[in-house]
Design a protein around this motif. Structure first.
Motif, PDB file in Angstrom:
ATOM      1  N   PHE A  38       0.830  -1.194   0.000  1.00 39.33           N
ATOM      2  CA  PHE A  38       0.000   0.000   0.000  1.00 39.33           C
ATOM      3  C   PHE A  38       0.872   1.254   0.000  1.00 39.33           C
ATOM      4  O   PHE A  38       0.584   2.234  -0.690  1.00 39.33           O
ATOM      5  CB  PHE A  38      -0.933  -0.012   1.215  1.00 39.33           C
ATOM      6  CG  PHE A  38      -1.781   1.215   1.336  1.00 39.33           C
ATOM      7  CD1 PHE A  38      -2.790   1.474   0.430  1.00 39.33           C
ATOM      8  CD2 PHE A  38      -1.554   2.125   2.365  1.00 39.33           C
ATOM      9  CE1 PHE A  38      -3.564   2.615   0.538  1.00 39.33           C
ATOM     10  CE2 PHE A  38      -2.328   3.262   2.486  1.00 39.33           C
ATOM     11  CZ  PHE A  38      -3.335   3.509   1.565  1.00 39.33           C
ATOM     12  N   GLY A  39       1.972   1.215   0.754  1.00 43.53           N
ATOM     13  CA  GLY A  39       2.910   2.332   0.756  1.00 43.53           C
ATOM     14  C   GLY A  39       3.568   2.533  -0.597  1.00 43.53           C
ATOM     15  O   GLY A  39       3.822   3.658  -1.024  1.00 43.53           O
ATOM     16  N   ILE A  40       3.835   1.429  -1.315  1.00 47.16           N
ATOM     17  CA  ILE A  40       4.408   1.540  -2.656  1.00 47.16           C
ATOM     18  C   ILE A  40       3.420   2.207  -3.600  1.00 47.16           C
ATOM     19  O   ILE A  40       3.805   3.052  -4.419  1.00 47.16           O
ATOM     20  CB  ILE A  40       4.817   0.153  -3.188  1.00 47.16           C
ATOM     21  CG1 ILE A  40       6.060  -0.328  -2.462  1.00 47.16           C
ATOM     22  CG2 ILE A  40       5.086   0.193  -4.687  1.00 47.16           C
ATOM     23  CD1 ILE A  40       6.483  -1.725  -2.838  1.00 47.16           C
ATOM     24  N   VAL A  41       2.158   1.857  -3.482  1.00 45.70           N
ATOM     25  CA  VAL A  41       1.138   2.477  -4.345  1.00 45.70           C
ATOM     26  C   VAL A  41       1.057   3.974  -4.070  1.00 45.70           C
ATOM     27  O   VAL A  41       1.004   4.780  -5.005  1.00 45.70           O
ATOM     28  CB  VAL A  41      -0.234   1.797  -4.139  1.00 45.70           C
ATOM     29  CG1 VAL A  41      -1.342   2.568  -4.818  1.00 45.70           C
ATOM     30  CG2 VAL A  41      -0.191   0.362  -4.637  1.00 45.70           C
ATOM     31  N   LEU A  42       1.064   4.350  -2.804  1.00 48.48           N
ATOM     32  CA  LEU A  42       1.040   5.779  -2.476  1.00 48.48           C
ATOM     33  C   LEU A  42       2.281   6.486  -3.009  1.00 48.48           C
ATOM     34  O   LEU A  42       2.200   7.591  -3.544  1.00 48.48           O
ATOM     35  CB  LEU A  42       0.953   5.983  -0.962  1.00 48.48           C
ATOM     36  CG  LEU A  42      -0.374   5.655  -0.296  1.00 48.48           C
ATOM     37  CD1 LEU A  42      -0.256   5.817   1.205  1.00 48.48           C
ATOM     38  CD2 LEU A  42      -1.478   6.520  -0.841  1.00 48.48           C
ATOM     39  N   GLY A  43       3.436   5.840  -2.882  1.00 53.29           N
ATOM     40  CA  GLY A  43       4.673   6.433  -3.369  1.00 53.29           C
ATOM     41  C   GLY A  43       4.715   6.521  -4.882  1.00 53.29           C
ATOM     42  O   GLY A  43       5.298   7.450  -5.445  1.00 53.29           O
ATOM     43  N   ALA A  44       4.093   5.567  -5.561  1.00 53.22           N
ATOM     44  CA  ALA A  44       4.077   5.594  -7.025  1.00 53.22           C
ATOM     45  C   ALA A  44       3.173   6.703  -7.547  1.00 53.22           C
ATOM     46  O   ALA A  44       3.393   7.219  -8.650  1.00 53.22           O
ATOM     47  CB  ALA A  44       3.620   4.248  -7.563  1.00 53.22           C
ATOM     48  N   LEU A  45       2.163   7.067  -6.780  1.00 49.85           N
ATOM     49  CA  LEU A  45       1.242   8.123  -7.202  1.00 49.85           C
ATOM     50  C   LEU A  45       1.797   9.524  -6.955  1.00 49.85           C
ATOM     51  O   LEU A  45       1.262  10.492  -7.483  1.00 49.85           O
ATOM     52  CB  LEU A  45      -0.097   7.970  -6.486  1.00 49.85           C
ATOM     53  CG  LEU A  45      -0.908   6.725  -6.862  1.00 49.85           C
ATOM     54  CD1 LEU A  45      -2.150   6.631  -5.993  1.00 49.85           C
ATOM     55  CD2 LEU A  45      -1.268   6.743  -8.339  1.00 49.85           C
ATOM     56  N   SER A  46       2.859   9.622  -6.153  1.00 46.92           N
ATOM     57  CA  SER A  46       3.422  10.938  -5.868  1.00 46.92           C
ATOM     58  C   SER A  46       4.509  11.289  -6.877  1.00 46.92           C
ATOM     59  O   SER A  46       4.972  10.442  -7.637  1.00 46.92           O
ATOM     60  CB  SER A  46       3.998  10.975  -4.451  1.00 46.92           C
ATOM     61  OG  SER A  46       5.179  10.229  -4.387  1.00 46.92           O
ATOM     62  N   SER A  47       4.918  12.542  -6.868  1.00 43.28           N
ATOM     63  CA  SER A  47       5.946  12.979  -7.811  1.00 43.28           C
ATOM     64  C   SER A  47       7.350  12.614  -7.325  1.00 43.28           C
ATOM     65  O   SER A  47       8.267  12.504  -8.129  1.00 43.28           O
ATOM     66  CB  SER A  47       5.850  14.487  -8.031  1.00 43.28           C
ATOM     67  OG  SER A  47       6.030  15.167  -6.809  1.00 43.28           O
ATOM     68  N   HIS A  48       7.532  12.422  -6.022  1.00 40.15           N
ATOM     69  CA  HIS A  48       8.831  12.022  -5.472  1.00 40.15           C
ATOM     70  C   HIS A  48       8.846  10.511  -5.281  1.00 40.15           C
ATOM     71  O   HIS A  48       7.802   9.889  -5.127  1.00 40.15           O
ATOM     72  CB  HIS A  48       9.093  12.720  -4.142  1.00 40.15           C
ATOM     73  CG  HIS A  48       9.102  14.212  -4.255  1.00 40.15           C
ATOM     74  ND1 HIS A  48      10.156  14.891  -4.803  1.00 40.15           N
ATOM     75  CD2 HIS A  48       8.187  15.141  -3.902  1.00 40.15           C
ATOM     76  CE1 HIS A  48       9.895  16.179  -4.781  1.00 40.15           C
ATOM     77  NE2 HIS A  48       8.693  16.362  -4.240  1.00 40.15           N
ATOM     78  N   LYS A  49      10.006   9.925  -5.270  1.00 42.56           N
ATOM     79  CA  LYS A  49      10.106   8.469  -5.227  1.00 42.56           C
ATOM     80  C   LYS A  49      10.722   7.931  -3.938  1.00 42.56           C
ATOM     81  O   LYS A  49      10.927   6.731  -3.821  1.00 42.56           O
ATOM     82  CB  LYS A  49      10.930   7.971  -6.426  1.00 42.56           C
ATOM     83  CG  LYS A  49      10.361   8.380  -7.762  1.00 42.56           C
ATOM     84  CD  LYS A  49       8.948   7.870  -7.932  1.00 42.56           C
ATOM     85  CE  LYS A  49       8.362   8.332  -9.248  1.00 42.56           C
ATOM     86  NZ  LYS A  49       6.923   8.202  -9.279  1.00 42.56           N
ATOM     87  N   SER A  50      11.014   8.774  -2.971  1.00 39.37           N
ATOM     88  CA  SER A  50      11.682   8.296  -1.763  1.00 39.37           C
ATOM     89  C   SER A  50      10.777   7.379  -0.928  1.00 39.37           C
ATOM     90  O   SER A  50      11.248   6.380  -0.382  1.00 39.37           O
ATOM     91  CB  SER A  50      12.165   9.469  -0.921  1.00 39.37           C
ATOM     92  OG  SER A  50      11.084  10.299  -0.571  1.00 39.37           O
ATOM     93  N   GLY A  51       9.497   7.689  -0.830  1.00 41.07           N
ATOM     94  CA  GLY A  51       8.575   6.836  -0.083  1.00 41.07           C
ATOM     95  C   GLY A  51       8.406   5.484  -0.734  1.00 41.07           C
ATOM     96  O   GLY A  51       8.360   4.454  -0.060  1.00 41.07           O
ATOM     97  N   ARG A  52       8.333   5.482  -2.058  1.00 42.62           N
ATOM     98  CA  ARG A  52       8.216   4.219  -2.792  1.00 42.62           C
ATOM     99  C   ARG A  52       9.455   3.360  -2.573  1.00 42.62           C
ATOM    100  O   ARG A  52       9.352   2.168  -2.290  1.00 42.62           O
ATOM    101  CB  ARG A  52       8.042   4.500  -4.282  1.00 42.62           C
ATOM    102  CG  ARG A  52       7.864   3.236  -5.106  1.00 42.62           C
ATOM    103  CD  ARG A  52       8.130   3.474  -6.542  1.00 42.62           C
ATOM    104  NE  ARG A  52       9.551   3.849  -6.678  1.00 42.62           N
ATOM    105  CZ  ARG A  52      10.104   4.156  -7.816  1.00 42.62           C
ATOM    106  NH1 ARG A  52       9.404   4.203  -8.900  1.00 42.62           N
ATOM    107  NH2 ARG A  52      11.389   4.456  -7.870  1.00 42.62           N
TER     108      ARG A  52
END
Length: 73
Positions: A38-52
């Motif tokens: 779920f965190g990867i999906v949120l990170g993929a939807l954002s413009s930055h990639k650090s969370g992903r």
């Protein structure tokens, strides 16, 4: 905003993964991996990639722990 949420999910997953590293609590990783997805999906939807990237590293960490423990231990 989604990157911050992804990082927060990653921090929660990391804390739970530390608990799952205790012997006989390895089964907890089966619950942690979907949360990190779920965190990867949120990170993929954002413009930055650090969370992903954080969540990808945590999934690999939990998967290695499951592999070493035979899936349960």
């Amino acid at each position: 905003m989604l990157n911050i949420l992804s990082i927060l999910v990653g921090v929660v997953v990391f804390l739970l993964a530390l608990i799952g590293f205790i012997p006989l609590l390895g089964w907890l990783n089966w619950l942690i991996i979907p949360l990190a997805l779920f965190g990867i999906v949120l990170g993929a939807l954002s413009s930055h990639k650090s969370g992903r990237n954080l969540n990808i590293v945590l999934i690999v960490f939990c998967a290695v722990r499951l592999f070493l423990g035979g899936g349960l231990i």
